[in-house]
Design an enzyme around this catalytic site. Sequence first.
Site, PDB file in Angstrom:
ATOM      1  N   TYR A 183     -19.358   9.588  13.967  1.00  0.00           N
ATOM      2  CA  TYR A 183     -19.055  10.849  14.632  1.00  0.00           C
ATOM      3  C   TYR A 183     -18.607  11.877  13.601  1.00  0.00           C
ATOM      4  CZ  TYR A 183     -16.240  14.198  17.284  1.00  0.00           C
ATOM      5  OH  TYR A 183     -15.684  15.343  17.776  1.00  0.00           O
ATOM      6  N   LYS A 218     -14.717   9.569  26.887  1.00  0.00           N
ATOM      7  CA  LYS A 218     -16.109   9.207  27.099  1.00  0.00           C
ATOM      8  C   LYS A 218     -16.248   8.174  28.226  1.00  0.00           C
ATOM      9  CE  LYS A 218     -16.889  11.934  23.547  1.00  0.00           C
ATOM     10  NZ  LYS A 218     -15.590  12.145  22.895  1.00  0.00           N
TER      11      LYS A 218
END
Length: 383
Positions: A104, A201
């Site tokens: 990420y 998430k």
Amino acid sequence: MSDSHDFSTRAIHVGQEFDPSTGSVIPPIYQTSTFVQDGIGGFRGGYEYARSANPTRSSLETLLADLEGGAHGFSFASGLAAEDTLLRAVLKPGDHIVMGNDVYGGTHRLIDRTFTSWGIELDTVEMMNLDAVRAAVTPKTRVLWVETPSNPLMKISDIAALVEIGHAAGAIVVVDNTFASPYLQNPLAFGADAVSHSTTKYLGGHSDVLGGGLVIADDELAEKVRFLQFAVGAVSGPMDAWLTVRGIKTLALRMEKHSSNAQAIAETLVAHPAVERVYYPGLADHPGHDLAARQMRGFGGMLSLQLAGGPAAARTFAESTSLFQLAESLGGVESLIGYPTEMTHASVRGTALAVPENLVRLSVGIEGVDDLTADLLEGLARL
């Protein structure tokens, strides 16, 4: 609650005892900043001030630890706040981090633009190449940071083998388990020292709450994290914690649907003439397929694809769908589409971690798979 209970059972019940005063099935949200003391230092249930602990946050932390098979769970205001706290607990100036070359962008940015200015050294490496990892580790390496499946190229790293390498060098091994979720993968079972999550998430699962989590096996490391969680204070609020717990209750059901939808979509797109390549570990020709099948209990809801028409086609496609909404983030019940090089991974453009400019990332939701497939095919037809 026993470890012998099914994941779904534990996700619904661990840390969620009914309210004894009213019988409320759902524990109340403790929307309070402080707690009355029974005399100076007489804390009720150990609660003093909401930055140090809150019963709603405690219930989430208990649940996170249980689902990941760890001894200690911690909840933070965001995934990056969780990562920052863990790294502060481990590192000192002169220490070295080895990180995967596909992670990420925000994680890389945190270390590359914050920790390196404090004297921390960072090297990125292909985590699927164990010899390359061994070569990158030095006597100063204190953290081996693993993300599997990786973001956005869906690389699969061998957690157990990397643990062996990291521990031999005296480093702790941290696994970002955001893409898999605890339902599909439990890194601590393979020997990892800590697991990090963006609970925003899949754990929250409804795109309505921001949060981060850590689960740690070692008591000494956990105490260091606990102190910094209190001293630095990037904790989740009670409403955020409650929403995350509510999301986790359906995690098993959602991950099954995310995975089946993504598998069907990947198999459809892999043969499309406008698609150059599909990155999804559920495909038999994915280089990490066999490892993922052994290490995970499913392949998840994330996939990426490169468009044959290059960057212009990728941008057009990302802006052409309707059910797949153009937005950052992932893991919600609704499907999202993103253009990583200018969205989630803009901070690594021009570096060794740069994302292909013809790549689009899909967070496959739990809508009807035929509707989602038709939406993507209509978008591809516009190219």
